[in-house]
Design a protein around this motif. Sequence first.
Motif, PDB file in Angstrom:
ATOM      1  N   TYR A  25       0.864  -1.184   0.000  1.00 38.56           N
ATOM      2  CA  TYR A  25       0.000   0.000   0.000  1.00 38.56           C
ATOM      3  C   TYR A  25       0.897   1.229   0.000  1.00 38.56           C
ATOM      4  CZ  TYR A  25      -4.008   2.909   1.209  1.00 38.56           C
ATOM      5  OH  TYR A  25      -4.995   3.845   1.188  1.00 38.56           O
ATOM      6  N   PRO A  64      -0.559   7.910   0.831  1.00 38.69           N
ATOM      7  CA  PRO A  64      -1.587   7.910  -0.203  1.00 38.69           C
ATOM      8  C   PRO A  64      -2.132   9.299  -0.519  1.00 38.69           C
ATOM      9  CG  PRO A  64      -2.350   6.776   1.774  1.00 38.69           C
ATOM     10  CD  PRO A  64      -0.912   7.087   1.976  1.00 38.69           C
ATOM     11  N   TRP A  69      -2.354   6.953  -8.502  1.00 36.06           N
ATOM     12  CA  TRP A  69      -3.435   6.126  -7.959  1.00 36.06           C
ATOM     13  C   TRP A  69      -3.881   5.108  -9.002  1.00 36.06           C
ATOM     14  CZ3 TRP A  69      -4.783   4.363  -3.646  1.00 36.06           C
ATOM     15  CH2 TRP A  69      -4.757   5.112  -2.486  1.00 36.06           C
ATOM     16  N   TYR A  98      -1.452   2.296  -9.097  1.00 39.33           N
ATOM     17  CA  TYR A  98      -1.574   1.408  -7.932  1.00 39.33           C
ATOM     18  C   TYR A  98      -2.826   0.532  -8.023  1.00 39.33           C
ATOM     19  CZ  TYR A  98      -2.532  -0.304  -3.291  1.00 39.33           C
ATOM     20  OH  TYR A  98      -2.842  -1.121  -2.229  1.00 39.33           O
TER      21      TYR A  98
END
Length: 98
Positions: A27, A31, A39, A42
């Motif tokens: 993770y 973020p 994003w 990911y």
Amino acid sequence: MLLITCPWCGPRDETEYHYGGQAHLPYPQAPADLDDQRWAEYVFYRDNTKGPFAERWMHSTGCRRWFNVLRDTVTNDVLAVYRLDEPRPELPQAGGNR
């Protein structure tokens, strides 16, 4: 039909499991600092490996636990099953000692 061995419940038919995507994806550490492009990378961009591939599976109709499966994407053979707290197993190299 694929036979997967749950680390806690033993061998079961693939219909008892839920596929969770590629394994070993960390993770993001920050973020909130990711832009839309990062994003998207990911969330959506995954390896498309030919051969051994580490995947996450959940035994949805059994113990409901997540675990990892090392599966050959060419033959669909399950090469190894291991818990999330275990490292990915090393596989013997092809063309080894005969």
